[in-house]
Design a protein around this motif. Sequence first.
Motif, short mmCIF file in Angstrom:
data_model
loop_
_atom_site.label_atom_id
_atom_site.label_comp_id
_atom_site.label_asym_id
_atom_site.label_seq_id
_atom_site.Cartn_x
_atom_site.Cartn_y
_atom_site.Cartn_z
N HIS A 82 -83.81 27.08 68.77
CA HIS A 82 -83.97 27.77 70.05
C HIS A 82 -85.05 28.83 69.97
O HIS A 82 -85.00 29.71 69.11
CB HIS A 82 -82.65 28.43 70.47
N PHE A 127 -92.72 21.28 73.64
CA PHE A 127 -91.96 22.08 74.60
C PHE A 127 -92.65 23.40 74.90
O PHE A 127 -92.04 24.33 75.42
CB PHE A 127 -90.55 22.33 74.05
N ASN A 131 -92.65 26.60 70.56
CA ASN A 131 -91.29 26.42 71.07
C ASN A 131 -90.57 25.24 70.42
O ASN A 131 -89.50 24.85 70.86
CB ASN A 131 -91.30 26.19 72.59
N VAL A 165 -85.61 26.86 76.77
CA VAL A 165 -85.74 25.43 76.46
C VAL A 165 -84.36 24.81 76.26
O VAL A 165 -84.00 24.34 75.18
CB VAL A 165 -86.65 25.17 75.24
N ALA A 168 -84.32 20.57 75.94
CA ALA A 168 -85.71 20.11 76.00
C ALA A 168 -86.36 20.36 77.36
O ALA A 168 -87.38 19.74 77.67
CB ALA A 168 -85.80 18.63 75.64
N GLN A 169 -85.83 21.28 78.15
CA GLN A 169 -86.43 21.64 79.44
C GLN A 169 -87.17 22.97 79.26
O GLN A 169 -86.53 24.02 79.19
CB GLN A 169 -85.37 21.76 80.52
N PRO A 170 -88.49 22.96 79.21
CA PRO A 170 -89.26 24.17 78.89
C PRO A 170 -89.15 25.30 79.90
O PRO A 170 -89.53 26.43 79.61
CB PRO A 170 -90.70 23.65 78.81
N TRP A 215 -87.11 33.95 78.47
CA TRP A 215 -86.95 33.20 79.71
C TRP A 215 -85.89 33.87 80.57
O TRP A 215 -84.93 34.45 80.05
CB TRP A 215 -86.48 31.77 79.42
#
Length: 368
Positions: A82, A127, A131, A165, A168-170, A215
């Motif tokens: 992560h 990613f 990342n 992330v 796997a979603q940036p 994020w």
Amino acid sequence: MQFTLTLAAISALVASSAGHSMLAKPSPRGNTKWWGTCAAGAGCKGPCDSPKADSPFNSIYNPKTYLQRGQELEVEWKRLNHPGGFVRLAIVPFNQSDSWEAFNSNVLKYTCYETNCGPSDPSDSSFGYLNGPGSSPCTTTVTVPTNIPDNTAITLQWIWFGGGVYYAQPDTSFGEYYSCSDAIVSGGPYSDEKPVATFQGGDVTYPNSDVCKYWGSNKVGDCNFGDRYPTPVDGDLLSQSLEPCMRTPVTKGAPYGFDSGSSNSTDSSSAAPVSHSADGASSSSAAPQTDAGSADAPAPADSDSETESPSEPASDNVIPAPVYSSASEEPANDSTSVEAPAPSYSAVADYSVTESASKCIPRPTNLY
């Protein structure tokens, strides 16, 4: 070929990471319900990974950890694939360790999650910049407060927030993760002065700086999911958590309450929370992205140039602890906190732990 490599990278990340993070050293309390982790999105609302009544510290058969006032305590966690976010460290008396208010009033330090760790392959940008996967240990140190009386049972709280992330979603952020570790403080120089919270910036993406990559939100409580809990569905792994918390581009900045001197910090109100269905499972329709106030991570170097390795974090800068001026600015999880006054301390004589004393098992005390 590129598609195959990207698909393989995504599969590896999903297989090796189900959205988890936890304290490694000193030893955490752990739990059995969530296999040791405590994720707000999974329904573990903190402030610890298990309540004090369930802590192994209560057992006479559990070896006790002894600390001294003024000691530099090493704190370690695994990156666990992560990237980004912050870690917050706080210490309270063991008998107040079920109280969010107590921890929020006794914060010692904030630092970057990737303070001295990073991805296994810095050139993997599947990613985003730096990342990629990697489970190397991340470490920092925290000074044991000098205003803790001898033979006081204490609890160290570790929080990870602002990571990104998710699966796997940036453009997604994780919820908050909590861990606690219990110990006994004896010996070392004593002082009545209460420590001031500090922020140590600098991570693998922004080394030797006063910011961290993150994020969603830079504020503890914004990704606690309040009083909502997931409704797991057999065969649906994603239904076991309310994550992701927000859908927002990666940005950089300092934790809430600290001035990084940068205009790139993102107000969490500009990040779009991810909608969820009434039963608690994630909605299939994602909330739109927002670019307001965000800052992209620095572009990677040319492929034929040498990749810069993570640097040692910058030295601590003493900054006043966050002050919440109104109820609306308080962390969301304060609404469920147990009322408890901030610890008060009284001067005591110095005490050195002898070999015979270390064999004793002090009980939790109300002194601190």
